[in-house]
Write an enzyme that holds these catalytic residues in place. Structure first.
Site, PDB file in Angstrom:
ATOM      1  N   ALA A 153      22.185  -7.770  14.370  1.00  0.00           N
ATOM      2  CA  ALA A 153      21.965  -6.536  15.239  1.00  0.00           C
ATOM      3  C   ALA A 153      20.700  -6.496  16.079  1.00  0.00           C
ATOM      4  O   ALA A 153      20.787  -6.431  17.367  1.00  0.00           O
ATOM      5  CB  ALA A 153      22.121  -5.303  14.452  1.00  0.00           C
ATOM      6  N   SER A 184      25.618 -11.117  15.246  1.00  0.00           N
ATOM      7  CA  SER A 184      26.222 -10.033  15.832  1.00  0.00           C
ATOM      8  C   SER A 184      27.241  -9.417  15.147  1.00  0.00           C
ATOM      9  O   SER A 184      28.480  -8.948  15.479  1.00  0.00           O
ATOM     10  CB  SER A 184      26.435  -9.937  17.116  1.00  0.00           C
ATOM     11  OG  SER A 184      25.262 -10.355  17.932  1.00  0.00           O
ATOM     12  N   CYS A 219      27.769  -3.773   7.514  1.00  0.00           N
ATOM     13  CA  CYS A 219      28.307  -2.372   6.997  1.00  0.00           C
ATOM     14  C   CYS A 219      29.719  -2.349   6.702  1.00  0.00           C
ATOM     15  O   CYS A 219      30.268  -1.574   5.982  1.00  0.00           O
ATOM     16  CB  CYS A 219      27.982  -1.003   7.906  1.00  0.00           C
ATOM     17  SG  CYS A 219      26.102  -0.989   8.155  1.00  0.00           S
ATOM     18  N   ARG A 226      26.050 -16.715  27.922  1.00  0.00           N
ATOM     19  CA  ARG A 226      25.273 -15.998  28.403  1.00  0.00           C
ATOM     20  C   ARG A 226      23.759 -16.549  28.776  1.00  0.00           C
ATOM     21  O   ARG A 226      22.887 -15.805  29.097  1.00  0.00           O
ATOM     22  CB  ARG A 226      24.978 -14.530  28.119  1.00  0.00           C
ATOM     23  CG  ARG A 226      26.462 -13.797  28.032  1.00  0.00           C
ATOM     24  CD  ARG A 226      26.120 -12.278  27.467  1.00  0.00           C
ATOM     25  NE  ARG A 226      25.725 -11.643  28.382  1.00  0.00           N
ATOM     26  CZ  ARG A 226      25.042 -10.697  28.210  1.00  0.00           C
ATOM     27  NH1 ARG A 226      25.043  -9.945  27.053  1.00  0.00           N
ATOM     28  NH2 ARG A 226      24.499  -9.881  29.188  1.00  0.00           N
ATOM     29  N   ASP A 231      16.090  -4.352  10.156  1.00  0.00           N
ATOM     30  CA  ASP A 231      15.678  -3.973   8.586  1.00  0.00           C
ATOM     31  C   ASP A 231      14.421  -4.450   8.250  1.00  0.00           C
ATOM     32  O   ASP A 231      13.940  -3.937   7.131  1.00  0.00           O
ATOM     33  CB  ASP A 231      16.855  -4.515   8.024  1.00  0.00           C
ATOM     34  CG  ASP A 231      18.082  -3.825   8.117  1.00  0.00           C
ATOM     35  OD1 ASP A 231      18.432  -2.822   8.822  1.00  0.00           O
ATOM     36  OD2 ASP A 231      19.278  -4.331   7.262  1.00  0.00           O
ATOM     37  N   ASN A 276      20.266  -1.800  16.193  1.00  0.00           N
ATOM     38  CA  ASN A 276      21.003  -1.599  17.421  1.00  0.00           C
ATOM     39  C   ASN A 276      19.987  -1.127  18.620  1.00  0.00           C
ATOM     40  O   ASN A 276      19.832  -1.604  19.622  1.00  0.00           O
ATOM     41  CB  ASN A 276      22.338  -1.366  17.786  1.00  0.00           C
ATOM     42  CG  ASN A 276      23.350  -2.246  17.171  1.00  0.00           C
ATOM     43  OD1 ASN A 276      23.794  -3.330  17.880  1.00  0.00           O
ATOM     44  ND2 ASN A 276      23.829  -2.271  15.987  1.00  0.00           N
ATOM     45  N   TRP A 278      33.169  30.567  10.759  1.00  0.00           N
ATOM     46  CA  TRP A 278      31.650  30.220  10.609  1.00  0.00           C
ATOM     47  C   TRP A 278      31.659  28.647  10.025  1.00  0.00           C
ATOM     48  O   TRP A 278      32.159  28.549   9.036  1.00  0.00           O
ATOM     49  CB  TRP A 278      30.963  31.251   9.616  1.00  0.00           C
ATOM     50  CG  TRP A 278      30.456  32.731  10.436  1.00  0.00           C
ATOM     51  CD1 TRP A 278      31.048  33.587  10.451  1.00  0.00           C
ATOM     52  CD2 TRP A 278      29.211  32.564  11.089  1.00  0.00           C
ATOM     53  NE1 TRP A 278      30.332  34.469  11.145  1.00  0.00           N
ATOM     54  CE2 TRP A 278      29.100  33.793  11.698  1.00  0.00           C
ATOM     55  CE3 TRP A 278      27.990  31.779  11.365  1.00  0.00           C
ATOM     56  CZ2 TRP A 278      27.912  34.115  12.470  1.00  0.00           C
ATOM     57  CZ3 TRP A 278      26.972  32.118  12.019  1.00  0.00           C
ATOM     58  CH2 TRP A 278      26.998  33.591  12.490  1.00  0.00           C
TER      59      TRP A 278
END
Length: 462
Positions: free
Chosen positions: A17, A47, A51, A78, A293, A315, A444
């Site tokens: 990330a 990438s 999680c 790229r 991390d 990220n 509420w």
């Protein structure tokens, strides 16, 4: 700058990330003619969402590739020179170069840099005990780890699983294994699961896990892992007893992977994470950045450095780094410690400080807990929700919120996260203009009910 090259070279260590977000953002701002980008990744993937691994193991996500946001081929298209299965083994800060080793061939090469990004992530904590490296014992940090666990689950004849640790990963993996048809025991050294919550809120998670058929063993320290004659795991042993296991999943947590940084003399914090300034530049080093991390971040509530390994932060760090490397300007101000998870349909969320966090930094506080519902009480399918709120004694400043409930509970923590970031008091929160309709909330909102009660308790204490 190395004057032998006509363009600058950015070297990125780590292909997930933070690292690849930084590389991609730098490429958006500077074309290949201005900036050469070389990225090293010791694994097979880039990438991807770590999680999502528990949901892949549990079968909610059916295809591993759906966890990959951008493939190596897409990065290379790229003009990012991405080198997989290549591990950086040494940083030469004076010479502005890194030594990298091809994991498969063992060949080593040096690569010079003008700018360096360290995004080495975190490493799972593996207990230092007999049997910890036995066949059938798994961590779940990478996609490769997830695949190895799935392979074990599909080849193992027995159906007994032990999860060591009851944090986010441990709780999520316990549910995944239940979905796979395993008999699951969770061994936890804390008094309740989810140590990111106060124990009274963790108790609600405990009850939900037992409702799923998970056996919870709290206040238990694992002393060894027993293996059979073939070297495979057979049981997990604690001081309280022995728990048979055909597979063991380690969910003890992670530590910053800063072995390279430490060897190079880069500044580390109290949690062994790299220390950076708001631009994510490593302190004292003009041409080195770090994120993800492997770094420590500023806690906006306590004012102290913390290690919070989350993909959301990684990220954002990458975007900030890439912008600064690419000639722009961006900062990462800090965090309030927001996280959300689930066990089956029970949603678990927290932000800010727990009681012990507030005690540790010397803050006096008032604590309230309220019971409410996710919708208007008369509306169909309204489900119960428990909200706990901490407010600073005297000032009423919001310090933290924990929420445990069914559908619609977890993301309510975002209200509190915004209030914490803005430095609001519980009293100020009561005036927030939140959306209301019976299908979505009582008149509420539960968070505001807690804020009203906290504000009243602060006033009463004065």
């Amino acid at each position: 700058m190395n004057m032998s090259r006509a363009r600058e070279r950015l070297v990125v260590i780590g292909g997930d990330a933070a690292g690849m977000s930084a590389a991609s953002q730098a490429r958006r701002l500077k074309g290949p003619g201005e900036l050469e980008i070389v990225a090293f990744e010791r694994g097979h993937f880039t990438s991807y969402s770590a999680c999502g691994i528990p949901y892949w193991v549990g079968g909610d996500v059916t295809d591993r590739d759906r966890l990959v946001a951008r493939t190596p081929q897409e990065h290379r298209a790229r003009d990012i020179d991405l080198r997989l299965r290549t591990e950086v083994t040494e940083l030469d800060l004076d010479g502005q170069r890194v030594r990298a080793r091809d994991v498969d061939s063992g060949e080593e090469t040096w690569t010079s840099y003008d700018k360096l990004v360290i995004a080495t992530g975190a490493r799972p904590i593996r207990p230092d005990m007999p049997g910890a490296d036995a066949a059938g014992v798994h961590g779940v940090q990478t996609l490769g780890d997830g695949q190895a666990l799935l392979d074990t689950l599909q080849s193992t004849r027995g159906r007994r699983a032990v999860v060591v640790g009851a944090g986010y990963i441990g709780v999520e993996m316990a549910e995944a294994l239940i979905k796979r048809g395993y008999e699951v025991t969770v061994v936890n050294r804390g008094s309740e699961p989810m140590s990111t919550l106060d124990p009274d809120m963790g108790r609600l998670v405990h009850e939900a896990m037992e409702g799923l058929g998970i056996t919870m063993v709290n206040d238990a320290e694992v002393t060894k892992i027993v293996t059979d004659d073939d070297g495979r795991v057979g049981a997990v042993v604690t001081q309280e007893g022995e728990f048979p296991a055909d597979v063991v999943v380690l969910g003890i947590g992670v530590r910053p992977e800063t072995t390279l940084a430490r060897a190079a003399g880069l500044p580390l914090g109290p949690h062994d994470g790299l220390l950076t300034d708001r631009s994510m530049r490593v302190r004292g080093h003009e041409n080195i950045w770090s994120g993800g991390d492997c770094v420590e971040v500023l806690d906006l509530v306590s004012g102290q450095e913390r290690h919070i390994p989350l993909g959301t932060h990684a990220n954002k760090h990458g975007q900030v780094i890439g912008t600064n490397v690419g000639g722009g300007y961006a900062t990462f101000p800090g965090v309030v410690g927001t996280a959300v998870s689930k066990v089956c349909d029970l949603e678990i969320a927290r932000t800010g400080l727990r009681e012990k966090d507030a005690h540790r930094v010397g803050l006096r506080f008032e604590s309230v807990t309220i019971e409410s519902t996710s919708r208007a009480g008369y509306y169909p399918d309204a489900s119960p929700m428990t909200v706990k709120m901490l407010a600073e004694h005297g000032t009423g400043r919001l310090l933290g919120v924990q929420i445990v409930g069914r559908e619609g509970a977890g993301k309510r923590v975002d209200i509190a996260a915004v209030a914490l970031t803005a430095g609001m008091t519980a009293e100020q929160m009561t005036a927030l203009d939140l959306g209301y309709a019976p299908p979505f909330s009582p008149v509420w909102d539960p968070v505001l009910v807690a804020a009203r009660k906290a504000a009243a308790k602060v006033r009463g204490s004065m």
